[in-house]
Every structure is written in structure tokens, then in C-alpha cells.
Design an enzyme around this catalytic site. Structure first.
Site, PDB file in Angstrom:
ATOM      1  N   TYR A 164       0.831  -1.216   0.000  1.00 47.24           N
ATOM      2  CA  TYR A 164       0.000   0.000   0.000  1.00 47.24           C
ATOM      3  C   TYR A 164       0.867   1.269   0.000  1.00 47.24           C
ATOM      4  O   TYR A 164       0.719   2.121  -0.892  1.00 47.24           O
ATOM      5  CB  TYR A 164      -0.950  -0.016   1.200  1.00 47.24           C
ATOM      6  N   GLU A 171       2.086   6.378  -7.070  1.00 47.33           N
ATOM      7  CA  GLU A 171       1.011   7.233  -7.604  1.00 47.33           C
ATOM      8  C   GLU A 171       1.334   8.717  -7.379  1.00 47.33           C
ATOM      9  O   GLU A 171       1.214   9.539  -8.292  1.00 47.33           O
ATOM     10  CB  GLU A 171      -0.321   6.878  -6.932  1.00 47.33           C
TER      11      GLU A 171
HETATM   12  C1  LIG Z   1     -11.932  11.120  -8.616  1.00 48.35           C
HETATM   13  C2  LIG Z   1     -10.600  11.419  -8.028  1.00 48.35           C
HETATM   14  C3  LIG Z   1     -10.338  10.635  -6.827  1.00 48.35           C
HETATM   15  C4  LIG Z   1      -9.064  11.013  -6.193  1.00 48.35           C
HETATM   16  C5  LIG Z   1      -8.967  10.449  -4.820  1.00 48.35           C
HETATM   17  C6  LIG Z   1      -7.618  10.578  -4.303  1.00 48.35           C
HETATM   18  C7  LIG Z   1      -7.455   9.992  -2.936  1.00 48.35           C
HETATM   19  C8  LIG Z   1      -6.908   8.643  -2.956  1.00 48.35           C
HETATM   20  C9  LIG Z   1      -6.416   8.101  -1.718  1.00 48.35           C
HETATM   21  C10 LIG Z   1      -6.432   6.604  -1.808  1.00 48.35           C
HETATM   22  C11 LIG Z   1      -5.140   6.000  -2.111  1.00 48.35           C
HETATM   23  C12 LIG Z   1      -5.318   4.626  -2.753  1.00 48.35           C
HETATM   24  C13 LIG Z   1      -4.068   4.187  -3.294  1.00 48.35           C
HETATM   25  C14 LIG Z   1      -4.117   2.799  -3.909  1.00 48.35           C
HETATM   26  O1  LIG Z   1      -4.546   2.893  -5.236  1.00 48.35           O
HETATM   27  C15 LIG Z   1      -2.798   2.192  -3.840  1.00 48.35           C
HETATM   28  C16 LIG Z   1      -2.862   0.708  -3.928  1.00 48.35           C
HETATM   29  O2  LIG Z   1      -3.823   0.028  -4.122  1.00 48.35           O
HETATM   30  S1  LIG Z   1      -1.411   0.018  -3.666  1.00 48.35           S
HETATM   31  C17 LIG Z   1      -1.729  -1.705  -3.602  1.00 48.35           C
HETATM   32  C18 LIG Z   1      -2.039  -2.220  -2.221  1.00 48.35           C
HETATM   33  N1  LIG Z   1      -3.428  -2.081  -1.964  1.00 48.35           N
HETATM   34  C19 LIG Z   1      -4.182  -2.987  -1.294  1.00 48.35           C
HETATM   35  O3  LIG Z   1      -3.705  -4.012  -0.865  1.00 48.35           O
HETATM   36  C20 LIG Z   1      -5.630  -2.698  -1.106  1.00 48.35           C
HETATM   37  C21 LIG Z   1      -6.366  -3.159  -2.242  1.00 48.35           C
HETATM   38  N2  LIG Z   1      -7.745  -2.834  -2.092  1.00 48.35           N
HETATM   39  C22 LIG Z   1      -8.612  -3.556  -1.378  1.00 48.35           C
HETATM   40  O4  LIG Z   1      -8.324  -4.550  -0.783  1.00 48.35           O
HETATM   41  C23 LIG Z   1     -10.058  -3.163  -1.413  1.00 48.35           C
HETATM   42  O5  LIG Z   1     -10.218  -2.373  -2.511  1.00 48.35           O
HETATM   43  C24 LIG Z   1     -10.583  -2.472  -0.159  1.00 48.35           C
HETATM   44  C25 LIG Z   1     -11.927  -1.881  -0.492  1.00 48.35           C
HETATM   45  C26 LIG Z   1      -9.613  -1.398   0.274  1.00 48.35           C
HETATM   46  C27 LIG Z   1     -10.732  -3.454   1.004  1.00 48.35           C
HETATM   47  O6  LIG Z   1     -11.357  -4.533   0.702  1.00 48.35           O
HETATM   48  P1  LIG Z   1     -12.568  -5.164   1.523  1.00 48.35           P
HETATM   49  O7  LIG Z   1     -13.187  -4.298   2.540  1.00 48.35           O
HETATM   50  O8  LIG Z   1     -13.460  -5.701   0.481  1.00 48.35           O
HETATM   51  O9  LIG Z   1     -11.899  -6.273   2.379  1.00 48.35           O
HETATM   52  P2  LIG Z   1     -11.951  -7.791   2.183  1.00 48.35           P
HETATM   53  O10 LIG Z   1     -11.164  -8.196   1.015  1.00 48.35           O
HETATM   54  O11 LIG Z   1     -11.510  -8.359   3.492  1.00 48.35           O
HETATM   55  O12 LIG Z   1     -13.493  -8.169   1.879  1.00 48.35           O
HETATM   56  C28 LIG Z   1     -14.562  -7.982   2.819  1.00 48.35           C
HETATM   57  C29 LIG Z   1     -15.651  -9.010   2.550  1.00 48.35           C
HETATM   58  O13 LIG Z   1     -16.213  -8.842   1.254  1.00 48.35           O
HETATM   59  C30 LIG Z   1     -15.963  -9.992   0.459  1.00 48.35           C
HETATM   60  N3  LIG Z   1     -15.650  -9.550  -0.905  1.00 48.35           N
HETATM   61  C31 LIG Z   1     -15.161  -8.361  -1.260  1.00 48.35           C
HETATM   62  N4  LIG Z   1     -14.998  -8.308  -2.572  1.00 48.35           N
HETATM   63  C32 LIG Z   1     -15.360  -9.505  -3.056  1.00 48.35           C
HETATM   64  C33 LIG Z   1     -15.404 -10.079  -4.345  1.00 48.35           C
HETATM   65  N5  LIG Z   1     -14.989  -9.395  -5.426  1.00 48.35           N
HETATM   66  N6  LIG Z   1     -15.861 -11.341  -4.469  1.00 48.35           N
HETATM   67  C34 LIG Z   1     -16.247 -12.065  -3.398  1.00 48.35           C
HETATM   68  N7  LIG Z   1     -16.245 -11.572  -2.136  1.00 48.35           N
HETATM   69  C35 LIG Z   1     -15.801 -10.316  -1.977  1.00 48.35           C
HETATM   70  C36 LIG Z   1     -14.779 -10.668   1.133  1.00 48.35           C
HETATM   71  O14 LIG Z   1     -14.681 -12.023   0.872  1.00 48.35           O
HETATM   72  C37 LIG Z   1     -15.103 -10.401   2.577  1.00 48.35           C
HETATM   73  O15 LIG Z   1     -16.143 -11.275   2.989  1.00 48.35           O
HETATM   74  P3  LIG Z   1     -16.223 -11.862   4.466  1.00 48.35           P
HETATM   75  O16 LIG Z   1     -16.418 -10.703   5.393  1.00 48.35           O
HETATM   76  O17 LIG Z   1     -17.356 -12.809   4.431  1.00 48.35           O
HETATM   77  O18 LIG Z   1     -14.916 -12.546   4.719  1.00 48.35           O
END
Ligand SMILES: CCCCCCCCCCCCC[C@@H](O)CC(=O)SCCNC(=O)CCNC(=O)[C@H](O)C(C)(C)COP(=O)(O)OP(=O)(O)OC[C@H]1O[C@@H](n2cnc3c(N)ncnc32)[C@H](O)[C@@H]1OP(=O)(O)O
Length: 242
Positions: A164, A171
Site C-alpha cells: 500500500y 502514484e
Molecule cells: C476522482 C478522483 C479521486 C481522487 C482520490 C484521491 C485519494 C486517494 C487516496 C487513496 C489512495 C489509494 C491508493 C491505492 O490505489 C494504492 C494501492 O492500491 S497500492 C496496492 C495495495 N493495496 C491494497 O492491498 C488494497 C487493495 N484494495 C482492497 O483490498 C479493497 O479495494 C478495499 C476496499 C480497500 C478493502 O477490501 P474489503 O473491505 O473488500 O476487504 P476484504 O477483502 O476483506 O473483503 C470484505 C468481505 O467482502 C468480500 N468480498 C469483497 N470483494 C469480493 C469479491 N470481489 N468477491 C467475493 N467476495 C468479496 C470478502 O470475501 C469479505 O467477505 P467476508 O467478510 O465474508 O470474509
């Protein structure tokens, strides 16, 4: 009386059947979606590695993968829909910020400003996003199929600790590199006087976007740390509503 009780039972049964059909459909769709996204990001990973091995440089790498990247990153918008309709238990806001900031990086920065496409920072965020997404989508896929290897679960909830900040650094450095070109070209800006009597300066807009990482990024990071404690250490976390 008896008939109304029977009606109630029939109604309950119908409702349960409807719920079951809905959840089967949702699971089928999510499985398809996650497999497609894992495959898409794997294709990107292989294309990037092949390019680097063949050419020995990162110059031209973005151009070579731009179409695939734009397609799969833009398609991730449906994830906001998944949260909105409640088929995944994730916050619309957290997902919305994550997806929109990525789409902004792809379309309105990297794709729009050719001069920055060969910056090392572009490669940094591309590699980080790719590792993250291959891990994340394969985690969801294996979980839906009830065959989740511990390594994937561990990777999903540990890699982000380092990836992250690295992704954010890539970015921010890319937006910073774009600033002089945006200022010189006046792209996406509207100067007065014009028929709408509106002024907009993309250069300052980018500075605001960079500053908005300060309050927004910690929220995403702490959200992931909470998820990590919940999934890896079984902590019960009381989530606030959106
Ligand atoms: C318009 C101009 C906008 C400008 C805005 C500028 C501000 C920006 C600031 C933000 C900076 C962001 C920077 C970023 O881009 C950099 C990177 O990404 S670097 C790479 C590292 N990043 C990461 O590791 C995070 C990646 N992202 C995520 O993980 C997700 O997007 C997030 C929403 C952040 C978190 O995910 P979530 O809350 O979904 O957590 P879980 O994975 O634990 O899931 C929760 C439960 O939901 C179920 N789930 C979710 N998605 C799915 C799916 N596709 N299919 C099936 N099930 C899904 C998951 O299984 C969990 O279920 P349960 O609770 O039953 O276990």
C-alpha cells in the site's frame, strides 16, 4: 385462521427460495467475475515480465500494456455496484475511493500525459497493483470455491502492509511528475472568459488530489489492518455504518 397460517408458511418458503436463488446467482456471478479479474491481472503480470525480459528496459512498457490495464482497472467499477446492492459485505465508500482513485490514475494522469509514461514511478505502481490484484482476486475466488489455501489468505492480509505505501508512493510521484506538463499545456482546464463563465485549473486540481491522500490513505490502510485482525486473528470488529 389456519389458512392464513398456511399462507404465511407458503410465503416464507417462497421468500426463502427467492433468497436462495439470489444468493446462488450472486455467488455464480462473483466467481465468474473474480476468475476473470485474476486472469486479467495475470495477463498483465506476464506481459510486463515478457516486455522487460525482451527489451531490457521499462521504456515503452506502459504503452504495451495500456489497453489491457485500462480495460481491467475500469471494469473494477462493478465492485462499487457489488457493495451498493449488498452482494459483498464491504463499504461502498471504501471501495469507491479505492477504485475511483485508480481509475483517475489510469485515465486522467498516465493515459493522458504521454511524457510521464516512462517514469519509474509508473512501473512502481503498476507492479504493486498487479501483485495486489492477483492476490486479492485469487483470494476471493478460492474463498468462494471453499478451497482457500492458507498462503493466499496470508498473502492477501500481509502483502498490503508494504504494497500500500509503495503503491501510494508510485502514484504520488507520478502525479508530481505530471504537474509541469499540465501547467504548460493547460490541459483539462478552462480559463475565463468563456461562455459558461466557469474557471477550472487542472494543475491545482492535481495538487488537491495529492493532498487528499493525507486524510484518505490512512483510512484505507487502517480499514485493511482491521480486516487483517478479523481474518487472520479472528478478532470481532464492530463496523460503523457508511
Ligand atoms: C476522482 C478522483 C479521486 C481522487 C482520490 C484521491 C485519494 C486517494 C487516496 C487513496 C489512495 C489509494 C491508493 C491505492 O490505489 C494504492 C494501492 O492500491 S497500492 C496496492 C495495495 N493495496 C491494497 O492491498 C488494497 C487493495 N484494495 C482492497 O483490498 C479493497 O479495494 C478495499 C476496499 C480497500 C478493502 O477490501 P474489503 O473491505 O473488500 O476487504 P476484504 O477483502 O476483506 O473483503 C470484505 C468481505 O467482502 C468480500 N468480498 C469483497 N470483494 C469480493 C469479491 N470481489 N468477491 C467475493 N467476495 C468479496 C470478502 O470475501 C469479505 O467477505 P467476508 O467478510 O465474508 O470474509
Amino acid at each position: 385462521m389456519a389458512s392464513s397460517e398456511e399462507d404465511g408458511t407458503v410465503e416464507e418458503k417462497e421468500n426463502n427460495n427467492k433468497k436462495r436463488t439470489k444468493s446462488t446467482l450472486a455467488t455464480a456471478w462473483l466467481t465468474f467475475y473474480n476468475i476473470a479479474m485474476t486472469a486479467g491481472w495475470l495477463v498483465l503480470a506476464i506481459a510486463m515480465m515478457r516486455f522487460y525480459v525482451q527489451k531490457g528496459t521499462h521504456k515503452g512498457l506502459y504503452r504495451s500494456i495500456a489497453r489491457t490495464l485500462k480495460f481491467f482497472q475500469t471494469f473494477a467499477l462493478v465492485e462499487v455496484g457489488h457493495c451498493a446492492i449488498g452482494i459483498v459485505r464491504t463499504s461502498v465508500i471504501v471501495t469507491g475511493v479505492q477504485v475511483c482513485s485508480r481509475i483517475f490514475m489510469v485515465w486522467f494522469i498516465t493515459n493522458s500525459i504521454r511524457q510521464i509514461q516512462n517514469e519509474e514511478s509508473v512501473i512502481l505502481f503498476l507492479v504493486v497493483w498487479t501483485v495486489t490484484e492477483v492476490t486479492r482476486y485469487s483470494y476471493y475466488t478460492f474463498k468462494l470455491l471453499n478451497h482457500l489455501p492458507y498462503f493466499i489468505k496470508w498473502a492477501r492480509y500481509n502483502f498490503f502492509i508494504v504494497l500500500y505505501p509503495l503503491g501510494v508512493a508510485g502514484e504520488l510521484l507520478t502525479i508530481y511528475a505530471a504537474l509541469p506538463f499540465v501547467r504548460r499545456s493547460g490541459m483539462y482546464s478552462m480559463r475565463l472568459p468563456n461562455k459558461y463563465n466557469v474557471s477550472f485549473d487542472y494543475y491545482y486540481c492535481l495538487i488537491v488530489v495529492m493532498l487528499s491522500y493525507i486524510p484518505l490513505f490512512p483510512q484505507l490502510y487502517f480499514h485493511m489492518l482491521r480486516q487483517r485482525r478479523k481474518v487472520l486473528h479472528g478478532e470481532v470488529i464492530v463496523e460503523k455504518d457508511d
